[in-house]
Design a protein around this motif. Structure first.
Motif, PDB file in Angstrom:
ATOM      1  N   PRO A 140      18.952   4.407   4.571  1.00 46.73           N
ATOM      2  CA  PRO A 140      20.297   4.568   5.699  1.00 46.73           C
ATOM      3  C   PRO A 140      20.895   5.626   4.932  1.00 46.73           C
ATOM      4  CG  PRO A 140      19.878   2.132   5.140  1.00 46.73           C
ATOM      5  CD  PRO A 140      18.959   2.752   4.420  1.00 46.73           C
ATOM      6  N   VAL A 141      21.711   6.532   5.775  1.00 49.42           N
ATOM      7  CA  VAL A 141      22.395   7.584   5.360  1.00 49.42           C
ATOM      8  C   VAL A 141      23.880   7.053   5.387  1.00 49.42           C
ATOM      9  CG1 VAL A 141      23.027  10.029   5.587  1.00 49.42           C
ATOM     10  CG2 VAL A 141      20.907   9.303   5.754  1.00 49.42           C
ATOM     11  N   VAL A 142      24.603   7.163   4.602  1.00 45.66           N
ATOM     12  CA  VAL A 142      26.144   6.589   4.721  1.00 45.66           C
ATOM     13  C   VAL A 142      27.125   7.740   4.039  1.00 45.66           C
ATOM     14  CG1 VAL A 142      25.572   4.418   4.332  1.00 45.66           C
ATOM     15  CG2 VAL A 142      25.858   5.712   2.301  1.00 45.66           C
ATOM     16  N   THR A 143      28.487   7.421   4.545  1.00 51.70           N
ATOM     17  CA  THR A 143      29.495   8.358   4.048  1.00 51.70           C
ATOM     18  C   THR A 143      30.730   7.586   3.634  1.00 51.70           C
ATOM     19  OG1 THR A 143      30.875  10.434   4.803  1.00 51.70           O
ATOM     20  CG2 THR A 143      30.453   8.562   6.552  1.00 51.70           C
ATOM     21  N   ARG A 144      31.448   8.036   2.622  1.00 57.08           N
ATOM     22  CA  ARG A 144      32.644   7.296   2.166  1.00 57.08           C
ATOM     23  C   ARG A 144      33.817   7.930   2.773  1.00 57.08           C
ATOM     24  NH1 ARG A 144      32.739   5.046  -3.355  1.00 57.08           N
ATOM     25  NH2 ARG A 144      31.119   6.600  -4.127  1.00 57.08           N
ATOM     26  N   ASP A 176      27.460  -0.070  -4.624  1.00 58.43           N
ATOM     27  CA  ASP A 176      28.227  -0.193  -5.585  1.00 58.43           C
ATOM     28  C   ASP A 176      27.612  -0.200  -6.946  1.00 58.43           C
ATOM     29  OD1 ASP A 176      30.435  -0.796  -4.009  1.00 58.43           O
ATOM     30  OD2 ASP A 176      30.038  -2.930  -3.655  1.00 58.43           O
ATOM     31  N   HIS A 177      26.484  -0.535  -6.911  1.00 59.86           N
ATOM     32  CA  HIS A 177      25.734  -0.520  -8.154  1.00 59.86           C
ATOM     33  C   HIS A 177      25.237   0.731  -8.777  1.00 59.86           C
ATOM     34  CE1 HIS A 177      23.641  -2.619 -11.509  1.00 59.86           C
ATOM     35  NE2 HIS A 177      22.529  -2.043 -11.380  1.00 59.86           N
ATOM     36  N   HIS A 178      25.046   1.773  -7.888  1.00 58.87           N
ATOM     37  CA  HIS A 178      24.104   2.882  -8.154  1.00 58.87           C
ATOM     38  C   HIS A 178      24.992   4.310  -7.804  1.00 58.87           C
ATOM     39  CE1 HIS A 178      20.310   0.706  -9.321  1.00 58.87           C
ATOM     40  NE2 HIS A 178      20.462  -0.005  -8.083  1.00 58.87           N
ATOM     41  N   VAL A 179      25.816   4.156  -7.179  1.00 60.34           N
ATOM     42  CA  VAL A 179      26.533   5.371  -6.752  1.00 60.34           C
ATOM     43  C   VAL A 179      27.960   5.547  -7.277  1.00 60.34           C
ATOM     44  CG1 VAL A 179      27.184   6.889  -4.816  1.00 60.34           C
ATOM     45  CG2 VAL A 179      25.222   5.409  -4.620  1.00 60.34           C
ATOM     46  N   PRO A 180      28.107   6.735  -8.185  1.00 64.95           N
ATOM     47  CA  PRO A 180      29.297   6.919  -8.829  1.00 64.95           C
ATOM     48  C   PRO A 180      30.387   7.375  -7.733  1.00 64.95           C
ATOM     49  CG  PRO A 180      27.651   8.264  -9.940  1.00 64.95           C
ATOM     50  CD  PRO A 180      27.008   7.696  -8.578  1.00 64.95           C
ATOM     51  N   GLY A 181      31.728   7.045  -8.245  1.00 63.80           N
ATOM     52  CA  GLY A 181      32.803   7.169  -7.218  1.00 63.80           C
ATOM     53  C   GLY A 181      33.019   8.575  -6.775  1.00 63.80           C
ATOM     54  N   HIS A 182      32.443   9.513  -7.312  1.00 64.72           N
ATOM     55  CA  HIS A 182      32.772  11.144  -6.850  1.00 64.72           C
ATOM     56  C   HIS A 182      31.990  11.302  -5.690  1.00 64.72           C
ATOM     57  CE1 HIS A 182      29.312  11.776  -9.649  1.00 64.72           C
ATOM     58  NE2 HIS A 182      29.023  12.880  -8.862  1.00 64.72           N
ATOM     59  N   VAL A 183      30.828  10.554  -5.403  1.00 62.46           N
ATOM     60  CA  VAL A 183      29.905  10.988  -4.275  1.00 62.46           C
ATOM     61  C   VAL A 183      30.570  10.635  -3.214  1.00 62.46           C
ATOM     62  CG1 VAL A 183      27.572  10.409  -3.384  1.00 62.46           C
ATOM     63  CG2 VAL A 183      28.013  10.661  -6.049  1.00 62.46           C
ATOM     64  N   GLY A 184      30.439  11.579  -2.004  1.00 62.60           N
ATOM     65  CA  GLY A 184      30.914  11.380  -0.810  1.00 62.60           C
ATOM     66  C   GLY A 184      29.959  10.854   0.441  1.00 62.60           C
ATOM     67  N   ARG A 185      28.745  11.186   0.304  1.00 61.03           N
ATOM     68  CA  ARG A 185      27.564  10.887   1.038  1.00 61.03           C
ATOM     69  C   ARG A 185      26.386  10.549   0.389  1.00 61.03           C
ATOM     70  NH1 ARG A 185      25.979  13.117   6.906  1.00 61.03           N
ATOM     71  NH2 ARG A 185      23.869  13.236   6.727  1.00 61.03           N
TER      72      ARG A 185
END
Length: 323
Positions: A140-144, A176-185
């Motif tokens: 899956p590809v996701v965006t914040r 939540d476990h693997h992606v830091p907060g600054h990542v947008g996609r």
């Protein structure tokens, strides 16, 4: 294309799977080496060096068989057979067994993507190599969004995108476990983690090696890495079967025993690239040219900012300790 392609909006992982592995998908029509060069395919003498490195890795662990996942048209297997006729070899890919391969190289046809052949099980004394396999396992590809919620990205067959439903459940847990907060996609690496776990389960005793370009939590790209390749050129990702679709692997989420760069690993297995003495060119010109070619190929495979930055993720099965 020869097939009626799905229409409308789909999640990226669904469109990706269909575009690469559907009845008229990219990998059913095209050999990888026709569209991009890897360490194993399309880079000439580097393939021979990679074959040498894998044979040395198998020797160090007393392994007598090598299985290659996503073997393309068997280029790396053929190089290994030429270097060591006594090693057992088996290729796994979505296509039928290439006609040019030596008869003693085995072949299993894969369903494609994350799925592996049912017959690939109970492996012993085996080095399993998945070279640039996980990067083409669709995910899956996701965006914040600005409120912090993750949404799936939807795509049509022309490559146009729109924001889809909220990511929930296991996908959200992974993010939540693997992606830091600054990542947008981002690409959700859960299907790659599951594929890796499935591969490990097929080996009773041996070593599983995943080689791929990727990132760790500290280096996650802020805008994702999904892209396309066609005829040796990077192109926008369009899920219509006309191009390869690939994304970097979250290598640290796989749970492998050891993570090292290709540069570190090949320096260990093959030594560092060293130019031959120039005087050898006069006394033994053939040997000089061969040594020069090897040094240049090894430098290519280990260069910072290039192939040397690939990750080698290794996991032992059936006991033992990795050095």
């Amino acid at each position: 294309m020869g097939e009626t392609w799905l229409v409308g909006w789909q999640r990226w992982d669904e469109a990706w799977q269909h575009a690469l592995y559907g009845p008229d998908g990219f990998y059913r029509q095209s050999a990888p080496a026709e569209h991009f060069a890897t360490s194993a395919q399309g880079l000439g003498t580097t393939g021979t060096l990679l074959a040498q490195a894998l044979l040395e890795l198998a020797r160090r662990h007393d392994l007598t068989h090598i299985v290659e996942i996503a073997a393309g048209r068997g280029e790396l297997l053929a190089a290994q057979a030429a270097l060591d006729p006594g090693i057992g070899l088996t290729g796994v890919d979505i296509v039928d067994r290439p006609a040019h391969l030596p008869d003693d190289i085995g072949w299993l046809r894969s369903p494609g993507g994350a799925r592996l052949p049912d017959e690939l099980t109970g492996l012993t004394d085996t080095l399993v190599v998945a070279h640039e396999w996980l990067d083409v396992v669709p995910c899956p590809v996701v965006t914040r969004e600005t409120d912090g919620t993750w949404h799936h990205v939807l795509v049509d067959t022309a490559g146009a995108e729109q924001t889809g439903p909220v990511a929930t459940g296991a996908d959200l847990d992974w993010l939540d476990h693997h992606v830091p907060g600054h990542v947008g996609r981002a690409e959700v690496g859960l299907p790659r983690d599951s594929a890796h776990a499935d591969l490990l389960s097929r080996v009773d005793h041996g070593l599983v090696l995943v080689v791929d370009y990727g990132h760790t939590a500290a280096t996650r790209p802020t805008d994702g890495t999904l892209t396309g390749y066609r005829d040796g050129t990077q192109v926008p990702p369009v899920p219509d079967g006309s191009c390869d679709l690939t994304a970097h692997v979250a290598i640290d989420s796989l749970g492998a025993d050891v993570l090292r760069t290709q540069r570190e690993t090949l320096h260990d297995l093959l030594g560092r690239p060293t130019l031959p003495p120039h005087e050898l060119s006069g006394s033994q010109p053939t040997a000089y040219l061969e040594a020069l070619s090897r040094a240049n190929a090894l430098a290519t495979l280990t260069r910072s900012g290039g192939l040397g930055d690939f990750w080698w993720a290794t996991t032992l099965r059936g006991g033992g300790v990795l050095g």
